[in-house]
Design a protein around this motif. Structure first.
Motif, PDB file in Angstrom:
ATOM      1  N   ILE A 643       0.864  -1.189   0.000  1.00  0.00           N
ATOM      2  CA  ILE A 643       0.000   0.000   0.000  1.00  0.00           C
ATOM      3  C   ILE A 643       0.896   1.234   0.000  1.00  0.00           C
ATOM      4  O   ILE A 643       1.798   1.358   0.824  1.00  0.00           O
ATOM      5  CB  ILE A 643      -0.922   0.009   1.224  1.00  0.00           C
ATOM      6  CG1 ILE A 643      -1.700  -1.315   1.319  1.00  0.00           C
ATOM      7  CG2 ILE A 643      -1.859   1.209   1.168  1.00  0.00           C
ATOM      8  CD1 ILE A 643      -2.541  -1.646   0.113  1.00  0.00           C
ATOM      9  N   ALA A 644       0.640   2.125  -0.955  1.00  0.00           N
ATOM     10  CA  ALA A 644       1.437   3.349  -1.099  1.00  0.00           C
ATOM     11  C   ALA A 644       0.797   4.484  -0.325  1.00  0.00           C
ATOM     12  O   ALA A 644      -0.414   4.707  -0.412  1.00  0.00           O
ATOM     13  CB  ALA A 644       1.546   3.711  -2.582  1.00  0.00           C
ATOM     14  N   TYR A 645       1.616   5.194   0.428  1.00  0.00           N
ATOM     15  CA  TYR A 645       1.186   6.381   1.169  1.00  0.00           C
ATOM     16  C   TYR A 645       1.980   7.584   0.667  1.00  0.00           C
ATOM     17  O   TYR A 645       2.886   7.463  -0.158  1.00  0.00           O
ATOM     18  CB  TYR A 645       1.445   6.200   2.661  1.00  0.00           C
ATOM     19  CG  TYR A 645       0.377   5.469   3.442  1.00  0.00           C
ATOM     20  CD1 TYR A 645      -0.448   6.147   4.337  1.00  0.00           C
ATOM     21  CD2 TYR A 645       0.187   4.098   3.295  1.00  0.00           C
ATOM     22  CE1 TYR A 645      -1.421   5.496   5.072  1.00  0.00           C
ATOM     23  CE2 TYR A 645      -0.782   3.427   4.025  1.00  0.00           C
ATOM     24  CZ  TYR A 645      -1.588   4.126   4.904  1.00  0.00           C
ATOM     25  OH  TYR A 645      -2.557   3.464   5.625  1.00  0.00           O
ATOM     26  N   GLY A 646       1.684   8.748   1.211  1.00  0.00           N
ATOM     27  CA  GLY A 646       2.480   9.949   0.973  1.00  0.00           C
ATOM     28  C   GLY A 646       2.551  10.334  -0.492  1.00  0.00           C
ATOM     29  O   GLY A 646       1.564  10.273  -1.221  1.00  0.00           O
ATOM     30  N   LYS A 647       3.740  10.713  -0.923  1.00  0.00           N
ATOM     31  CA  LYS A 647       3.911  11.173  -2.299  1.00  0.00           C
ATOM     32  C   LYS A 647       3.652  10.065  -3.304  1.00  0.00           C
ATOM     33  O   LYS A 647       3.102  10.311  -4.376  1.00  0.00           O
ATOM     34  CB  LYS A 647       5.322  11.736  -2.493  1.00  0.00           C
ATOM     35  CG  LYS A 647       5.561  13.058  -1.783  1.00  0.00           C
ATOM     36  CD  LYS A 647       6.957  13.581  -2.042  1.00  0.00           C
ATOM     37  CE  LYS A 647       7.162  14.924  -1.353  1.00  0.00           C
ATOM     38  NZ  LYS A 647       8.539  15.448  -1.557  1.00  0.00           N
ATOM     39  N   LEU A 648       4.053   8.845  -2.976  1.00  0.00           N
ATOM     40  CA  LEU A 648       3.764   7.745  -3.879  1.00  0.00           C
ATOM     41  C   LEU A 648       2.261   7.480  -3.912  1.00  0.00           C
ATOM     42  O   LEU A 648       1.679   7.271  -4.970  1.00  0.00           O
ATOM     43  CB  LEU A 648       4.524   6.491  -3.433  1.00  0.00           C
ATOM     44  CG  LEU A 648       4.261   5.222  -4.250  1.00  0.00           C
ATOM     45  CD1 LEU A 648       4.631   5.424  -5.724  1.00  0.00           C
ATOM     46  CD2 LEU A 648       5.018   4.029  -3.678  1.00  0.00           C
ATOM     47  N   GLY A 649       1.617   7.508  -2.749  1.00  0.00           N
ATOM     48  CA  GLY A 649       0.184   7.272  -2.702  1.00  0.00           C
ATOM     49  C   GLY A 649      -0.601   8.333  -3.449  1.00  0.00           C
ATOM     50  O   GLY A 649      -1.581   8.033  -4.132  1.00  0.00           O
ATOM     51  N   TYR A 740      -3.629   1.282  -3.198  1.00  0.00           N
ATOM     52  CA  TYR A 740      -2.999  -0.010  -3.533  1.00  0.00           C
ATOM     53  C   TYR A 740      -1.925   0.231  -4.596  1.00  0.00           C
ATOM     54  O   TYR A 740      -2.168   0.893  -5.598  1.00  0.00           O
ATOM     55  CB  TYR A 740      -4.079  -0.962  -4.044  1.00  0.00           C
ATOM     56  CG  TYR A 740      -3.577  -2.167  -4.804  1.00  0.00           C
ATOM     57  CD1 TYR A 740      -3.051  -3.272  -4.152  1.00  0.00           C
ATOM     58  CD2 TYR A 740      -3.646  -2.198  -6.196  1.00  0.00           C
ATOM     59  CE1 TYR A 740      -2.613  -4.389  -4.862  1.00  0.00           C
ATOM     60  CE2 TYR A 740      -3.214  -3.311  -6.914  1.00  0.00           C
ATOM     61  CZ  TYR A 740      -2.695  -4.390  -6.246  1.00  0.00           C
ATOM     62  OH  TYR A 740      -2.260  -5.483  -6.955  1.00  0.00           O
ATOM     63  N   SER A 741      -0.732  -0.323  -4.381  1.00  0.00           N
ATOM     64  CA  SER A 741       0.353  -0.166  -5.343  1.00  0.00           C
ATOM     65  C   SER A 741       0.575  -1.442  -6.153  1.00  0.00           C
ATOM     66  O   SER A 741       0.594  -1.405  -7.379  1.00  0.00           O
ATOM     67  CB  SER A 741       1.657   0.220  -4.628  1.00  0.00           C
ATOM     68  OG  SER A 741       2.768   0.164  -5.510  1.00  0.00           O
ATOM     69  N   CYS A 742       0.735  -2.576  -5.481  1.00  0.00           N
ATOM     70  CA  CYS A 742       1.020  -3.817  -6.200  1.00  0.00           C
ATOM     71  C   CYS A 742       0.772  -5.000  -5.279  1.00  0.00           C
ATOM     72  O   CYS A 742       0.550  -4.839  -4.079  1.00  0.00           O
ATOM     73  CB  CYS A 742       2.460  -3.834  -6.715  1.00  0.00           C
ATOM     74  SG  CYS A 742       3.707  -3.878  -5.406  1.00  0.00           S
ATOM     75  N   GLY A 743       0.833  -6.195  -5.837  1.00  0.00           N
ATOM     76  CA  GLY A 743       0.621  -7.410  -5.069  1.00  0.00           C
ATOM     77  C   GLY A 743      -0.736  -8.004  -5.371  1.00  0.00           C
ATOM     78  O   GLY A 743      -1.286  -7.833  -6.472  1.00  0.00           O
ATOM     79  N   GLY A 748      -5.743  -5.594  -2.179  1.00  0.00           N
ATOM     80  CA  GLY A 748      -5.899  -4.186  -2.524  1.00  0.00           C
ATOM     81  C   GLY A 748      -7.346  -3.740  -2.470  1.00  0.00           C
ATOM     82  O   GLY A 748      -7.658  -2.629  -2.011  1.00  0.00           O
ATOM     83  N   THR A 749      -8.255  -4.605  -2.924  1.00  0.00           N
ATOM     84  CA  THR A 749      -9.682  -4.267  -2.896  1.00  0.00           C
ATOM     85  C   THR A 749     -10.181  -4.149  -1.455  1.00  0.00           C
ATOM     86  O   THR A 749     -10.948  -3.234  -1.115  1.00  0.00           O
ATOM     87  CB  THR A 749     -10.484  -5.344  -3.650  1.00  0.00           C
ATOM     88  OG1 THR A 749     -10.030  -5.381  -5.010  1.00  0.00           O
ATOM     89  CG2 THR A 749     -11.973  -5.037  -3.619  1.00  0.00           C
ATOM     90  N   ARG A 750      -9.750  -5.057  -0.596  1.00  0.00           N
ATOM     91  CA  ARG A 750     -10.146  -4.980   0.812  1.00  0.00           C
ATOM     92  C   ARG A 750      -9.594  -3.729   1.478  1.00  0.00           C
ATOM     93  O   ARG A 750     -10.269  -3.082   2.279  1.00  0.00           O
ATOM     94  CB  ARG A 750      -9.679  -6.229   1.574  1.00  0.00           C
ATOM     95  CG  ARG A 750     -10.434  -7.495   1.185  1.00  0.00           C
ATOM     96  CD  ARG A 750     -10.357  -8.550   2.271  1.00  0.00           C
ATOM     97  NE  ARG A 750     -10.972  -8.105   3.512  1.00  0.00           N
ATOM     98  CZ  ARG A 750     -10.959  -8.819   4.652  1.00  0.00           C
ATOM     99  NH1 ARG A 750     -10.353 -10.022   4.672  1.00  0.00           N
ATOM    100  NH2 ARG A 750     -11.530  -8.371   5.753  1.00  0.00           N
ATOM    101  N   PHE A 751      -8.354  -3.380   1.145  1.00  0.00           N
ATOM    102  CA  PHE A 751      -7.793  -2.144   1.690  1.00  0.00           C
ATOM    103  C   PHE A 751      -8.628  -0.941   1.249  1.00  0.00           C
ATOM    104  O   PHE A 751      -8.936  -0.053   2.059  1.00  0.00           O
ATOM    105  CB  PHE A 751      -6.343  -1.950   1.236  1.00  0.00           C
ATOM    106  CG  PHE A 751      -5.871  -0.541   1.416  1.00  0.00           C
ATOM    107  CD1 PHE A 751      -5.545  -0.062   2.669  1.00  0.00           C
ATOM    108  CD2 PHE A 751      -5.820   0.337   0.332  1.00  0.00           C
ATOM    109  CE1 PHE A 751      -5.160   1.266   2.849  1.00  0.00           C
ATOM    110  CE2 PHE A 751      -5.440   1.656   0.500  1.00  0.00           C
ATOM    111  CZ  PHE A 751      -5.099   2.127   1.762  1.00  0.00           C
TER     112      PHE A 751
END
Length: 893
Positions: A643-649, A740-743, A748-751
């Motif tokens: 999971i991407a946060y911050g600038k990546l998110g 969601y970034s990858c995996g 990712g859907t649950r997140f």
């Protein structure tokens, strides 16, 4: 393809080929056999079956059977090729199969015969050894022509001795075997020969031992071998023997350097010049192999790219010339049109070569002079007359020669005629006057820098090739730097780059071989000190500047992902190389985006999108690689997501941004927590470990539940519980920019569902306002600015204020307006807030424009190498006023 009439085809082939006619006259029974055999290609299995049908009882019988096989194979090839039934691939494959079958049969026969006398040749551990016959050149490339020499090299694994009663050294055993093998294959007797055998490519040539052990060969490669021998070993391929992986482990690093080896151009240019001189001396201009625009020039074009780039691009390590041309087009190292023309020329020239050799079974590539012979050749190639064929052939050869000159055109080595070549030897006043005329504003400082480079101890200790390359580069570099808007800064940065690469000849030779690259270097380093520093730190990125089209092409990330996977797959089992491949990929793609950015190709928002897409791709590949290498797994694919946060998110990544990431999993297995903790830890190690290629990304994992004291990975249930029961307001603020970034997409859907539920919770506006303002004050206190300049990010009215305002709006109003939870970026979300009437629309629009401008100016300042993004207050007064208006509209202060 029309059906073959065997009798007509044989008659026409015999009319053209004096060799075939003589064989049919000497052996009338061959004609009936050939009438049936020529209906299909002569397969390798058929050759082996022919020899196995009547095993040789003695050496003379072995020789006879091999020569009989060769005559049959030649007869089928000639008939099928001249009748238009066999293409070049079939002809060269069949010839190569014949050589491989012949060597395997003769080698096995003589080994058994010698072993009956001396016993098996043993290695140090008492294991029997076999002779390895290495096929060089066209034999190694499976491109053998119909009347070719073969150039084998004989190798065996280890020294030792034989096991029989009449013991001899293993070396002597294999020398005797090699001599017998040469005789069986190459001797001309009343049955003819199988192949002419040339042993001069072995270590030390005619003066060297007939066979070499692995140890002897390795020592030769690294102490005695000449540069042209790397070219000779490109196609080397073992035809017999065992422990072949050990031999390949010696060959590959000798031929293919780990770095980009632009010195290969000079070595092959010299080799070609020697060939050209020999051609001229022997009047072989009409030689379709060695003459201008001939087969050898096509091979040289293909193989120089193999030598230069094969160590870094495993797909260029294949052996056949046509396969290499295809790869060069796929890798954009040659235009597709050019690669196609070269392949078509190669096919034509090899077909001409074969028809020349079909006449008398002679190893010739010389075009005939007699009118009758010329007409026969033209018609054998499908032309009505010699004139039409000659015109086409000349056109093809001119194209090949022209492309050869483009690839191998002499570099700018000799700069003695350049107006600036003697600059450093002039009196200071005259040298400064030259620099003044070019537009340098501080010619004294520029001259001092030049003389410091040339007069320094580093230059004095350079090898001659490096000094010559550096001396040749300086005059044009001074000139191209002068053409930039800031010549003094540009020259200083280029000289810093040159000093960094001065001991690394391949990079100097790259600039020398491709002088047009100097302008690209000057443009990039002149535009940005940060870019100059990035290039100086990773000088292999100079290679990216060779093809402006590829450099400026917008990335296709799906295609990039496939290319990266192919490159990684070539290093299975080599963890360190895979880590470096990832780092080089990330650095190369970042540099491409940087060059495109400096050329004005991207808006800042789109650039950030591209940098985020690159980071997502690299994270995904890292996850794949680490999972594949992880022991004790209970499932094929991980139920795990990044999971991407911050600038990546928020897809607002910069060139040097670190990655704020959180690891989640959804797996009920009892070992799941331990497994995914190891996965997350190794992923982080892969990205942050400093290798020879640098690091991949700096990471920050502190946004996970409970921060640095919490578990490295969380189950989705634990994450959900934490967000509902324990998270601070600032953690929900961070969640506004998470994605969601990858995996595993299901994780990712649950997140995403958890994120939306949390953001849509009803909140007490007063408490939320107090919490957000308190966190903003903490951030402000953590980034004090006591100077007169305005900090574009942290000062009141800057970037962080916009981010906090948007985060407050999302948390305060998503319960009634779920559309605010979409991760669309701050500019778009300000527009949504204005449309919903949460803030005045004009204030929202002005703040969005201000945010865009502040980020743009922040980006510019960072590219100029500044530690902090700070500017005079008056330069950004309009933007900061708009941000403060937003702040008042949201928070009332």
């Amino acid at each position: 393809m029309t059906a073959l009439d065997p009798l007509t085809a044989i008659a026409q082939a015999a009319d053209y080929s004096r060799y075939l006619r003589a064989r049919l006259e000497a052996r009338p029974e061959l004609a009936a056999w050939l009438a049936e055999a020529c209906l299909a290609p002569f397969e390798r299995r058929t050759m082996a079956d022919f020899l196995a049908a009547a095993p040789a009882a003695d050496e003379d019988t072995l020789k006879q059977r091999l020569r009989d096989l060769r005559q049959r194979v030649m007869a089928v090839i000639i008939v099928r090729d001249l009748a238009g039934q066999a293409d070049l691939t079939e002809v060269t494959r069949t010839c190569t199969d014949l050589a491989e079958v012949a060597f395997a049969e003769a080698c096995a026969w003589h080994h058994r015969d010698l072993a009956e006398i001396h016993g098996e040749p043993l290695d140090a551990r008492g294991r029997p050894q076999k002779l390895i016959v290495v096929g060089m050149g066209k034999l190694g490339g499976r491109e053998l022509n119909v009347s070719s020499d073969v150039d084998p090299i004989f190798v065996y694994p280890e020294d030792g001795e034989t096991s029989g009663p009449r013991r001899i050294a293993s070396h002597e055993f294999f020398v005797r075997l090699g001599r017998r093998l040469i005789n069986s294959i190459g001797e001309t007797n009343h049955h003819g020969f199988v192949f002419r055998v040339d042993m001069r490519l072995r270590p030390y040539g005619d003066e060297g031992p007939l066979v070499s052990s692995f140890a002897m060969l390795e020592n030769y490669f690294y102490t005695q071998a000449r540069e042209w021998e790397r070219y000779a070993w490109i196609k080397a391929r073992p035809l017999t023997g065992e422990r072949l992986d050990e031999l390949e482990a010696l060959r590959r690093p000798f031929v293919f350097r780990k770095y980009l080896d632009f010195g290969a151009f000079a070595a092959m240019r010299d080799l070609h010049a020697q060939i050209r001189r020999e051609v001229a001396r022997k009047d072989k201009t009409d030689n379709v192999k060695l003459g201008p625009g001939g087969i050898r020039e096509i091979e040289f074009i293909a193989q120089v790219f193999q030598l230069v780039r094969g160590g870094q691009t495993p797909s260029l390590q294949v052996r056949p010339t046509r396969a290499i041309l295809t790869q060069l087009a796929a890798l954009h190292l040659l235009p597709e049109r050019v690669a196609g023309e070269l392949e078509a020329a190669y096919i034509l020239l090899r077909n001409v070569e074969h028809r020349l050799q079909y006449r008398d079974d002679q190893q010739t590539q010389q075009l005939p002079h007699a009118p009758e012979e010329r007409l026969r050749l033209a018609r054998a190639l499908g032309y009505a007359d010699w004139e039409g064929f000659e015109a086409h052939l000349n056109t093809v050869r001119r194209k090949v020669a022209g492309q050869f000159e483009q690839v191998f055109g002499a570099p700018q080595e000799d700069q003695s005629g350049h107006p600036l070549s003697g600059l450093r030897h002039l009196p200071p006043e005259a040298a400064r006057a030259h620099l003044d005329e070019l537009g340098y504003t501080d010619s004294a400082a520029a001259l001092d820098r030049l003389r410091a480079l040339i007069g320094g101890s580093r230059y004095a200790g350079l090898p001659a090739v490096n000094k010559n390359a550096l001396d040749g580069l300086l005059p044009p570099l001074i000139e191209v730097a002068a053409g930039q808007p800031n010549p003094d800064d540009t020259l200083a940065r280029i000289l810093t780059l040159l000093e960094a690469i001065a001991r690394r000849a391949p990079y100097l030779l790259l600039l020398q071989e491709y002088p047009q690259t100097l302008t690209q270097v000057a443009r990039i380093v002149g535009a940005s000190p940060w870019a100059a520093q990035y290039l100086t730190g990773q000088p292999y990125l100079l290679d990216e500047l060779l093809d402006p089209r590829a450099l400026m092409a917008a990335p296709d990330w799906d295609l990039k992902r496939d290319e990266l996977r192919d490159r990684l797959a070539a290093y299975d089992g080599d963890l360190e190389r895979k880590m470096d491949v990832l780092r080089h990929f990330k650095q190369s793609e970042t540099f491409r985006l940087l060059a495109q950015d400096l050329a004005g190709m991207w808006t800042l928002e789109h650039l950030s999108d591209q940098l985020a897409a690159l980071a997502d791709l690299v994270l995904a590949q890292t996850l794949e690689l680490v999972w594949a290498d992880l022991p004790r797994k209970h499932r094929d694919r991980p139920a795990f997501a990044v999971i991407a946060y911050g600038k990546l998110g928020g897809k607002e990544l910069g060139y040097a941004s670190d990655l704020d990431i959180v690891f989640l999993y959804d797996d009920p297995h009892p070992d799941a927590q331990d497994l995914y903790a190891r996965l997350g830890k190794r992923m982080n190690t892969w990205m942050t470990t400093l290798t020879a290629a640098g690091i991949l990304y700096e990471t920050d994992l502190r946004l996970r539940p409970d921060g640095a004291s919490g578990l490295l990975v969380s189950s989705v249930e634990a994450f959900d519980d934490y967000q509902h029961q324990h998270a601070w307001t600032w953690e929900h603020q961070a969640l506004t920019r998470a994605r969601y970034s990858c995996g595993d997409a299901a994780v990712g859907t649950r997140f995403a569902a958890i994120r939306e539920a949390i953001l849509c919770l009803p909140r007490d506006p007063a408490k939320l306002r107090a919490d957000v303002l308190e966190m903003r004050q903490k951030m402000h206190d953590g980034h004090p600015n006591t100077g007169p300049l305005f900090d574009l990010k942290h000062d009141s009215g800057g970037v962080v204020d916009v981010e906090f305002a948007v985060q407050y709006l999302i948390l305060a109003h998503s319960a009634r307006h779920p559309g605010l939870t979409a991760n669309r970026g701050n500019i778009a979300l300000l527009g949504v807030a204005g449309e919903l009437g949460l803030i005045p629309a004009d204030i929202a629009a002005a703040a969005a424009d201000a945010y865009r401008e502040l980020r743009r100016r922040q980006h510019q300042v960072k590219l100029q190498g500044a530690e902090h993004a700070r500017l005079p207050v008056e330069e950004v007064a309009e933007a900061t006023a708009a941000v403060r208006a937003l702040w008042r509209a949201v928070f009332g202060v």
